[in-house]
Enzyme design. Structure first.
Site, PDB file in Angstrom:
ATOM      1  N   LYS A   1     -49.958  -5.825   6.042  1.00 15.42           N
ATOM      2  CA  LYS A   1     -51.146  -5.927   6.806  1.00 15.42           C
ATOM      3  C   LYS A   1     -50.618  -5.504   8.293  1.00 15.42           C
ATOM      4  O   LYS A   1     -50.767  -6.781   9.128  1.00 15.42           O
ATOM      5  CB  LYS A   1     -52.011  -6.873   5.944  1.00 15.42           C
TER       6      LYS A   1
ATOM      7  N   ARG B   1     -40.256  -1.817  26.926  1.00  7.34           N
ATOM      8  CA  ARG B   1     -40.483  -0.877  26.147  1.00  7.34           C
ATOM      9  C   ARG B   1     -39.134  -0.189  26.048  1.00  7.34           C
ATOM     10  O   ARG B   1     -38.768   0.303  26.408  1.00  7.34           O
ATOM     11  CB  ARG B   1     -41.710   0.261  26.456  1.00  7.34           C
TER      12      ARG B   1
ATOM     13  N   HIS C   1     -37.416   0.940  21.374  1.00 14.07           N
ATOM     14  CA  HIS C   1     -38.137   0.831  20.265  1.00 14.07           C
ATOM     15  C   HIS C   1     -37.678  -0.217  18.828  1.00 14.07           C
ATOM     16  O   HIS C   1     -38.236  -0.951  18.561  1.00 14.07           O
ATOM     17  CB  HIS C   1     -37.684   2.429  19.086  1.00 14.07           C
TER      18      HIS C   1
ATOM     19  N   TYR D   1     -51.528  -8.643  11.229  1.00 10.59           N
ATOM     20  CA  TYR D   1     -52.606  -9.170  11.002  1.00 10.59           C
ATOM     21  C   TYR D   1     -53.523  -9.951   9.850  1.00 10.59           C
ATOM     22  O   TYR D   1     -53.469  -9.189   8.472  1.00 10.59           O
ATOM     23  CB  TYR D   1     -53.933  -8.029  11.819  1.00 10.59           C
TER      24      TYR D   1
ATOM     25  N   GLU E   1     -56.060   3.464  -2.924  1.00  8.60           N
ATOM     26  CA  GLU E   1     -57.256   2.146  -2.215  1.00  8.60           C
ATOM     27  C   GLU E   1     -57.808   3.207  -1.071  1.00  8.60           C
ATOM     28  O   GLU E   1     -58.158   4.000  -1.319  1.00  8.60           O
ATOM     29  CB  GLU E   1     -56.462   0.762  -1.417  1.00  8.60           C
TER      30      GLU E   1
ATOM     31  N   LEU F   1     -52.283  -1.972  -0.229  1.00  5.00           N
ATOM     32  CA  LEU F   1     -52.187  -3.238   0.282  1.00  5.00           C
ATOM     33  C   LEU F   1     -52.574  -4.817  -0.845  1.00  5.00           C
ATOM     34  O   LEU F   1     -53.691  -4.303  -1.235  1.00  5.00           O
ATOM     35  CB  LEU F   1     -53.138  -3.796   1.353  1.00  5.00           C
TER      36      LEU F   1
ATOM     37  N   ARG G   1     -50.859 -14.219   2.850  1.00  2.00           N
ATOM     38  CA  ARG G   1     -49.806 -13.598   3.530  1.00  2.00           C
ATOM     39  C   ARG G   1     -49.369 -12.444   4.367  1.00  2.00           C
ATOM     40  O   ARG G   1     -48.747 -12.350   4.851  1.00  2.00           O
ATOM     41  CB  ARG G   1     -50.978 -12.117   2.673  1.00  2.00           C
TER      42      ARG G   1
END
Ligand SMILES: Cc1ncc(COP(=O)(O)O)c(CN[C@@H]2CONC2=O)c1O
Length: 282
Positions: free
Chosen positions: A145, A99, A101, A32, A177, A201, A51
């Site tokens: 991210k 579903r 993995h 995101y 961070e 990040l 990014r």
């Protein structure tokens, strides 16, 4: 009524429907970006898009648009919502599949983007904030991210319960961070911050602050601080798309410096503000 992109359809915000087996929903399998908008202008849009694609590439998620098309989609969203000051939230997931993995053979990415009105936290810029320390329990690819934010969620919850604006994360004695920000200490006018590696990040705001520091003749050293070093800094501040350059005046029970935002932080705030004003073309 505001709008939302769901893949290549721009629709009313309340019409969006996401499948229960979307991998972003079930696994956090996506990435995101949060992009600030000042007076209708997208701030550092190219850097955010770059990014976004880099994060997707690292997870082998294919964004089904070119960067130019995506830029236009986000621009059209801001126009459609007539957003003045706020942000765009956009994400892409690996898509919908039964579903399992491992990566599904057949799944096309799910892209969504919508706007949010959000004022600039001027009081926070002026007065600074209190923060708490919190163990950095996140995975070891914090440079992506990703939607995997539980480590940040738990840290931010701890800050919230302590009536603080941010949690400062540390891996044993090393400060990394904030839960959703980059963190800096200032000693004798020199700025210290964690190197941009897999443990943090690399913030877009961090990149702007680095440019500002260079222009202002302020030295930035990419060197991790220990918790003890952070607590004894003359100044501490944090940066993010939403926080811009925000002073930190207290960490747990420790008052930073004289308990007021410091001179170097103020210089960087003023330089950052100039960049914001430059981005406003109307
Ligand atoms: C873990 C982390 N570090 C640093 C940053 C600062 O990056 P930017 O300068 O590019 O914003 C963010 C921003 N996180 C976004 C910013 O707003 N809300 C978020 O989740 C973040 O989540």
């Amino acid at each position: 009524m505001t709008h939302i992109w769901v893949n290549d359809q721009l629709m009313n915000r309340n019409e969006a429907k996401i499948d229960a087996e979307d991998r972003g929903y079930q696994f956090g399998d996506g990435v995101y970006e949060v992009i600030k908008v000042y007076k209708g202008n997208l701030f550092e849009m190219e850097a955010h898009i770059n990014r976004f694609y880099r994060s997707a590439d690292e997870l082998r998620i294919i964004i089904p648009y070119t960067k130019d098309v995506l830029h236009k989609m986000v621009y059209d969203l801001v126009e459609a919502d007539q957003l003045n000051t706020g942000h765009v939230y956009m994400q892409v997931t690996r898509g919908v599949a039964e579903r399992q993995h491992y990566f599904p053979d057949e799944a096309s990415a799910t892209f969504t983007a919508y706007t949010q009105v959000s004022d600039r936290p001027v009081e926070q810029f002026e007065q600074g904030v209190k923060t708490v320390l919190y163990d950095d329990i996140r995975w070891l690819r914090c440079d992506i991210k990703s939607l995997n934010l539980l480590g940040a969620v738990l840290a931010k919850q701890a800050a919230h319960e302590a009536d603080c604006a941010e949690a400062i994360l540390h891996r044993e004695d090393i400060v990394t961070e904030g839960s959703s920000s980059n963190v800096y200490g200032v000693k004798n006018g020199i700025v210290y911050t964690h190197p941009a590696n897999n443990l943090i990040l690399k913030g877009i705001t961090r990149d702007v602050v680095f440019r500002c520091a260079k222009e202002q003749g302020i030295e930035i050293v990419e060197e991790a601080m220990t918790v003890e070093e952070l607590l004894t800094m003359d100044e501490v501040f944090f940066t993010s798309t939403g926080a811009e350059v925000s002073p930190i005046i207290q960490i747990n029970d420790t008052i930073i410096g004289d308990g007021e935002p410091g001179e170097t932080t103020r210089k960087l705030q003023q330089a950052f503000e100039a960049k914001v004003q430059e981005s406003i073309t109307i």
